[in-house]
Design a protein around this motif. Sequence first.
Motif, PDB file in Angstrom:
ATOM      1  N   GLN A 158       0.827  -1.207   0.000  1.00  0.00           N
ATOM      2  CA  GLN A 158       0.000   0.000   0.000  1.00  0.00           C
ATOM      3  C   GLN A 158       0.858   1.253   0.000  1.00  0.00           C
ATOM      4  O   GLN A 158       0.570   2.209  -0.711  1.00  0.00           O
ATOM      5  CB  GLN A 158      -0.944   0.016   1.197  1.00  0.00           C
ATOM      6  CG  GLN A 158      -2.083  -0.964   1.071  1.00  0.00           C
ATOM      7  CD  GLN A 158      -3.018  -0.889   2.274  1.00  0.00           C
ATOM      8  OE1 GLN A 158      -2.620  -0.464   3.334  1.00  0.00           O
ATOM      9  NE2 GLN A 158      -4.252  -1.312   2.076  1.00  0.00           N
ATOM     10  N   SER A 159       1.928   1.259   0.777  1.00  0.00           N
ATOM     11  CA  SER A 159       2.784   2.447   0.816  1.00  0.00           C
ATOM     12  C   SER A 159       3.525   2.618  -0.505  1.00  0.00           C
ATOM     13  O   SER A 159       3.743   3.736  -0.959  1.00  0.00           O
ATOM     14  CB  SER A 159       3.774   2.374   1.970  1.00  0.00           C
ATOM     15  OG  SER A 159       4.692   1.320   1.771  1.00  0.00           O
TER      16      SER A 159
ATOM     17  N   ARG B  59       2.334   1.687  -3.463  1.00  0.00           N
ATOM     18  CA  ARG B  59       1.324   2.209  -4.380  1.00  0.00           C
ATOM     19  C   ARG B  59       1.079   3.690  -4.153  1.00  0.00           C
ATOM     20  O   ARG B  59       0.981   4.468  -5.100  1.00  0.00           O
ATOM     21  CB  ARG B  59       0.019   1.424  -4.211  1.00  0.00           C
ATOM     22  CG  ARG B  59      -0.296   0.590  -5.426  1.00  0.00           C
ATOM     23  CD  ARG B  59      -1.642  -0.091  -5.325  1.00  0.00           C
ATOM     24  NE  ARG B  59      -1.416  -1.399  -4.709  1.00  0.00           N
ATOM     25  CZ  ARG B  59      -2.126  -1.916  -3.732  1.00  0.00           C
ATOM     26  NH1 ARG B  59      -3.141  -1.257  -3.241  1.00  0.00           N
ATOM     27  NH2 ARG B  59      -1.847  -3.084  -3.230  1.00  0.00           N
ATOM     28  N   PHE B  60       0.996   4.082  -2.880  1.00  0.00           N
ATOM     29  CA  PHE B  60       0.773   5.487  -2.558  1.00  0.00           C
ATOM     30  C   PHE B  60       1.938   6.346  -3.035  1.00  0.00           C
ATOM     31  O   PHE B  60       1.743   7.424  -3.583  1.00  0.00           O
ATOM     32  CB  PHE B  60       0.576   5.662  -1.051  1.00  0.00           C
ATOM     33  CG  PHE B  60       0.391   7.082  -0.639  1.00  0.00           C
ATOM     34  CD1 PHE B  60      -0.768   7.773  -0.963  1.00  0.00           C
ATOM     35  CD2 PHE B  60       1.384   7.755   0.063  1.00  0.00           C
ATOM     36  CE1 PHE B  60      -0.943   9.093  -0.583  1.00  0.00           C
ATOM     37  CE2 PHE B  60       1.229   9.069   0.442  1.00  0.00           C
ATOM     38  CZ  PHE B  60       0.055   9.737   0.111  1.00  0.00           C
ATOM     39  N   ALA B  61       3.164   5.869  -2.866  1.00  0.00           N
ATOM     40  CA  ALA B  61       4.342   6.617  -3.311  1.00  0.00           C
ATOM     41  C   ALA B  61       4.338   6.772  -4.829  1.00  0.00           C
ATOM     42  O   ALA B  61       4.671   7.838  -5.347  1.00  0.00           O
ATOM     43  CB  ALA B  61       5.615   5.921  -2.846  1.00  0.00           C
TER      44      ALA B  61
ATOM     45  N   ARG C 103       1.675   6.790  -6.798  1.00  0.00           N
ATOM     46  CA  ARG C 103       0.612   7.746  -7.140  1.00  0.00           C
ATOM     47  C   ARG C 103       1.042   9.170  -6.849  1.00  0.00           C
ATOM     48  O   ARG C 103       0.782  10.082  -7.630  1.00  0.00           O
ATOM     49  CB  ARG C 103      -0.665   7.425  -6.365  1.00  0.00           C
ATOM     50  CG  ARG C 103      -1.366   6.209  -6.876  1.00  0.00           C
ATOM     51  CD  ARG C 103      -2.624   5.939  -6.086  1.00  0.00           C
ATOM     52  NE  ARG C 103      -3.238   4.704  -6.526  1.00  0.00           N
ATOM     53  CZ  ARG C 103      -4.071   3.998  -5.807  1.00  0.00           C
ATOM     54  NH1 ARG C 103      -4.407   4.399  -4.592  1.00  0.00           N
ATOM     55  NH2 ARG C 103      -4.580   2.881  -6.276  1.00  0.00           N
ATOM     56  N   ARG C 104       1.703   9.365  -5.711  1.00  0.00           N
ATOM     57  CA  ARG C 104       2.166  10.701  -5.348  1.00  0.00           C
ATOM     58  C   ARG C 104       3.202  11.179  -6.366  1.00  0.00           C
ATOM     59  O   ARG C 104       3.165  12.328  -6.811  1.00  0.00           O
ATOM     60  CB  ARG C 104       2.763  10.681  -3.948  1.00  0.00           C
ATOM     61  CG  ARG C 104       3.191  12.039  -3.448  1.00  0.00           C
ATOM     62  CD  ARG C 104       3.695  11.998  -2.039  1.00  0.00           C
ATOM     63  NE  ARG C 104       4.511  10.800  -1.834  1.00  0.00           N
ATOM     64  CZ  ARG C 104       4.891  10.349  -0.679  1.00  0.00           C
ATOM     65  NH1 ARG C 104       4.551  10.977   0.420  1.00  0.00           N
ATOM     66  NH2 ARG C 104       5.632   9.263  -0.569  1.00  0.00           N
TER      67      ARG C 104
END
Length: 142
Positions: free
Chosen positions: A51-52, A54-56, A58-59
């Motif tokens: 999840q982290s 994926r978030f990175a 996307r950011r």
Amino acid sequence: MVASSTAVRREPVLGSGVDVRRVARVDAAASRSHLHLVPTGGAVQVVTNSQSVRFARRRFTAVCVALVVVAGAILAGRAMASGVDGTQRHEVTVRAGETLSQIAAREMPGVRNDQAVAAIEHESNLGSSQVQAGQKVIIPAP
């Protein structure tokens, strides 16, 4: 596994006049407490949180898109300011009997005549509004 080294000390034996070497094993980690052992090979465990990650991603994508949009806006603003849209400054040759005021009215219809004359004088580096036939004057972008 703890690394160790061998240190040799020389101590005189009392009354014999002969040096005897005593070997002492010194624990390398104990003698250098500021060093830390780092695991290698199979002892290394990699822990990832999907999840982290994926978030990175996307950011990172959002930041890249934002930078492209800002760069495009800056380039578009510069293009419009330089007159790329067809309203660039251009050069006009003065005809016989023509005044700078007439040229300003014809070439810059949306601008007040006195302001247009002053702008043409400034762009063409003229000392006054007197022009002669055949002289070239620069018409600025409105």
